[in-house]
Design a protein around this motif. Structure first.
Motif, PDB file in Angstrom:
ATOM      1  N   GLY A 145       1.166  -1.148  -0.047  1.00 36.29           N
ATOM      2  CA  GLY A 145      -0.318  -0.029   0.078  1.00 36.29           C
ATOM      3  C   GLY A 145       0.445   1.268   0.063  1.00 36.29           C
ATOM      4  O   GLY A 145       1.646   1.177   0.330  1.00 36.29           O
ATOM      5  N   GLY A 146       0.336   2.184  -0.658  1.00 39.78           N
ATOM      6  CA  GLY A 146       0.837   3.844  -0.719  1.00 39.78           C
ATOM      7  C   GLY A 146       2.364   3.705  -1.545  1.00 39.78           C
ATOM      8  O   GLY A 146       2.997   4.900  -1.537  1.00 39.78           O
ATOM      9  N   GLY A 147       2.149   2.687  -1.904  1.00 37.17           N
ATOM     10  CA  GLY A 147       3.275   2.941  -3.421  1.00 37.17           C
ATOM     11  C   GLY A 147       4.833   2.530  -2.623  1.00 37.17           C
ATOM     12  O   GLY A 147       5.893   2.308  -3.503  1.00 37.17           O
ATOM     13  N   ARG A 148       4.099   1.765  -1.527  1.00 31.66           N
ATOM     14  CA  ARG A 148       6.003   1.102  -1.566  1.00 31.66           C
ATOM     15  C   ARG A 148       6.912   0.294  -2.402  1.00 31.66           C
ATOM     16  O   ARG A 148       8.387   0.066  -1.812  1.00 31.66           O
ATOM     17  CB  ARG A 148       5.725   1.378   0.239  1.00 31.66           C
ATOM     18  N   ILE A 149       5.721  -0.803  -2.277  1.00 31.84           N
ATOM     19  CA  ILE A 149       6.863  -1.506  -3.103  1.00 31.84           C
ATOM     20  C   ILE A 149       7.486  -1.006  -4.467  1.00 31.84           C
ATOM     21  O   ILE A 149       8.353  -0.769  -5.005  1.00 31.84           O
ATOM     22  CB  ILE A 149       5.246  -3.210  -3.451  1.00 31.84           C
ATOM     23  N   GLN A 150       6.310   0.303  -4.694  1.00 34.60           N
ATOM     24  CA  GLN A 150       6.867  -0.333  -6.251  1.00 34.60           C
ATOM     25  C   GLN A 150       8.107   1.160  -5.566  1.00 34.60           C
ATOM     26  O   GLN A 150       8.844   0.528  -7.126  1.00 34.60           O
ATOM     27  CB  GLN A 150       5.842   1.121  -7.442  1.00 34.60           C
ATOM     28  N   ASN A 151       8.061   2.036  -4.724  1.00 31.99           N
ATOM     29  CA  ASN A 151       9.225   2.885  -4.492  1.00 31.99           C
ATOM     30  C   ASN A 151      10.711   1.903  -4.957  1.00 31.99           C
ATOM     31  O   ASN A 151      11.536   2.128  -5.000  1.00 31.99           O
ATOM     32  CB  ASN A 151       8.608   3.404  -3.103  1.00 31.99           C
ATOM     33  N   CYS A 152      10.307   0.986  -3.584  1.00 32.07           N
ATOM     34  CA  CYS A 152      12.242  -0.457  -3.796  1.00 32.07           C
ATOM     35  C   CYS A 152      12.307  -0.538  -4.902  1.00 32.07           C
ATOM     36  O   CYS A 152      12.626  -0.837  -5.246  1.00 32.07           O
ATOM     37  CB  CYS A 152      10.963  -0.915  -2.587  1.00 32.07           C
ATOM     38  N   LEU A 153      10.897  -1.056  -5.792  1.00 27.45           N
ATOM     39  CA  LEU A 153      11.486  -1.714  -6.610  1.00 27.45           C
ATOM     40  C   LEU A 153      12.065  -0.622  -8.148  1.00 27.45           C
ATOM     41  O   LEU A 153      13.079  -0.732  -8.214  1.00 27.45           O
ATOM     42  CB  LEU A 153      10.395  -2.576  -7.579  1.00 27.45           C
ATOM     43  N   LYS A 154      11.556   1.138  -7.463  1.00 23.39           N
ATOM     44  CA  LYS A 154      12.245   1.672  -8.241  1.00 23.39           C
ATOM     45  C   LYS A 154      13.752   1.904  -7.494  1.00 23.39           C
ATOM     46  O   LYS A 154      14.534   2.289  -8.514  1.00 23.39           O
ATOM     47  CB  LYS A 154      11.634   2.961  -8.249  1.00 23.39           C
ATOM     48  N   GLU A 155      13.557   1.563  -7.075  1.00 25.51           N
ATOM     49  CA  GLU A 155      15.072   2.421  -5.948  1.00 25.51           C
ATOM     50  C   GLU A 155      16.430   0.926  -6.767  1.00 25.51           C
ATOM     51  O   GLU A 155      17.285   1.333  -5.869  1.00 25.51           O
ATOM     52  CB  GLU A 155      14.635   2.267  -4.558  1.00 25.51           C
ATOM     53  N   HIS A 156      15.138  -0.419  -6.553  1.00 22.80           N
ATOM     54  CA  HIS A 156      16.831  -1.207  -6.611  1.00 22.80           C
ATOM     55  C   HIS A 156      17.194  -1.644  -8.518  1.00 22.80           C
ATOM     56  O   HIS A 156      17.034  -3.388  -8.355  1.00 22.80           O
ATOM     57  CB  HIS A 156      15.842  -2.725  -5.719  1.00 22.80           C
ATOM     58  N   LYS A 157      16.061  -0.721  -9.198  1.00 21.12           N
ATOM     59  CA  LYS A 157      16.026  -0.848 -10.787  1.00 21.12           C
ATOM     60  C   LYS A 157      17.208  -1.644 -11.425  1.00 21.12           C
ATOM     61  O   LYS A 157      17.139  -2.299 -11.999  1.00 21.12           O
ATOM     62  CB  LYS A 157      15.211  -0.088 -11.181  1.00 21.12           C
ATOM     63  N   ALA A 158      18.572  -1.210 -10.914  1.00 19.26           N
ATOM     64  CA  ALA A 158      19.651  -1.878 -11.614  1.00 19.26           C
ATOM     65  C   ALA A 158      20.011  -3.010 -10.779  1.00 19.26           C
ATOM     66  O   ALA A 158      20.468  -3.845 -11.566  1.00 19.26           O
ATOM     67  CB  ALA A 158      20.932  -1.153 -11.111  1.00 19.26           C
ATOM     68  N   GLN A 159      18.820  -3.299  -9.858  1.00 20.81           N
ATOM     69  CA  GLN A 159      19.549  -5.184  -9.650  1.00 20.81           C
ATOM     70  C   GLN A 159      18.032  -5.956  -9.782  1.00 20.81           C
ATOM     71  O   GLN A 159      18.175  -7.409  -9.859  1.00 20.81           O
ATOM     72  CB  GLN A 159      19.519  -5.240  -7.930  1.00 20.81           C
ATOM     73  N   LEU A 160      16.878  -5.847 -10.738  1.00 22.77           N
ATOM     74  CA  LEU A 160      16.163  -6.007 -11.528  1.00 22.77           C
ATOM     75  C   LEU A 160      16.584  -7.123 -12.128  1.00 22.77           C
ATOM     76  O   LEU A 160      16.846  -7.195 -13.043  1.00 22.77           O
ATOM     77  CB  LEU A 160      14.926  -5.220 -11.764  1.00 22.77           C
ATOM     78  N   SER A 161      15.540  -8.473 -11.658  1.00 23.06           N
ATOM     79  CA  SER A 161      15.900  -9.397 -12.769  1.00 23.06           C
ATOM     80  C   SER A 161      15.184  -9.025 -14.135  1.00 23.06           C
ATOM     81  O   SER A 161      14.600  -8.026 -14.073  1.00 23.06           O
ATOM     82  CB  SER A 161      15.604 -10.491 -12.605  1.00 23.06           C
ATOM     83  N   PRO A 162      16.235  -9.142 -15.450  1.00 24.00           N
ATOM     84  CA  PRO A 162      15.072  -8.714 -17.562  1.00 24.00           C
ATOM     85  C   PRO A 162      13.765  -9.675 -17.144  1.00 24.00           C
ATOM     86  O   PRO A 162      13.064  -8.824 -17.174  1.00 24.00           O
ATOM     87  CB  PRO A 162      16.264  -9.675 -17.848  1.00 24.00           C
ATOM     88  N   ALA A 163      13.482 -10.670 -16.169  1.00 23.33           N
ATOM     89  CA  ALA A 163      11.883 -11.119 -16.328  1.00 23.33           C
ATOM     90  C   ALA A 163      11.028  -9.974 -15.550  1.00 23.33           C
ATOM     91  O   ALA A 163       9.966  -9.417 -15.837  1.00 23.33           O
ATOM     92  CB  ALA A 163      12.411 -12.043 -15.865  1.00 23.33           C
ATOM     93  N   CYS A 164      11.643  -9.248 -14.406  1.00 20.26           N
ATOM     94  CA  CYS A 164      11.360  -8.326 -13.760  1.00 20.26           C
ATOM     95  C   CYS A 164      10.895  -7.130 -14.426  1.00 20.26           C
ATOM     96  O   CYS A 164       9.772  -6.943 -14.931  1.00 20.26           O
ATOM     97  CB  CYS A 164      11.687  -8.811 -12.117  1.00 20.26           C
TER      98      CYS A 164
END
Length: 140
Positions: free
Chosen positions: A53-72
């Protein structure tokens, strides 16, 4: 033309989250088990202590964008594109049928289900396509 998000004062990410919930609830009624999200591993690794909620997960993924897998990354892009389609097809239905419904906890999806006879065919079609693309099927 203003979007539903701007009319209702919802931010873009909150509205996308609303549409994700809407599509998931519409596409996966009852007790059917949801399919894993393309970023499940990344959420578990980088965002495990965050509440939804509150965009927390989206913000977290955004902060770790460089570490996200290509599938993600690919899954997020596809999901955003699908949700733009859902917004375009269902936004007017949400505004017309559910404008007084507070978003969250599947309330908007339930509202549309309650008014399923009045939901536009375009909205029904795009939700069915999203359900099919997600590999989910409606139980009989």
């Amino acid at each position: 033309m203003r979007t539903i998000a701007s009319k209702t004062g919802l931010g873009r990410l909150k509205y996308v989250a609303l549409l994700i919930v809407l599509a998931s609830a519409w596409a996966n009624p009852g007790n059917a088990a949801p399919h894993p999200l393309p970023c499940s591993d990344e959420i578990a690794k980088y965002c495990k202590n965050l509440r939804i909620g509150g965009g927390r997960i989206q913000n977290c993924l955004k902060e770790h964008k460089a570490q996200l897998s290509p599938a993600c990354q690919s899954g997020l892009e596809a999901s955003l594109a699908r949700h733009r389609e859902i917004q375009a097809a269902c936004g007017a239905d949400v505004e017309r049928l559910c404008k007084d419904v507070r978003p969250g906890k599947g309330r908007v999806a339930n509202c549309l289900k309650e008014h399923h006879r009045q939901v536009s065919s375009a909205c029904k079609d795009v939700l069915a396509a999203a359900r099919k693309a997600g590999g989910r099927s409606k139980p009989h």
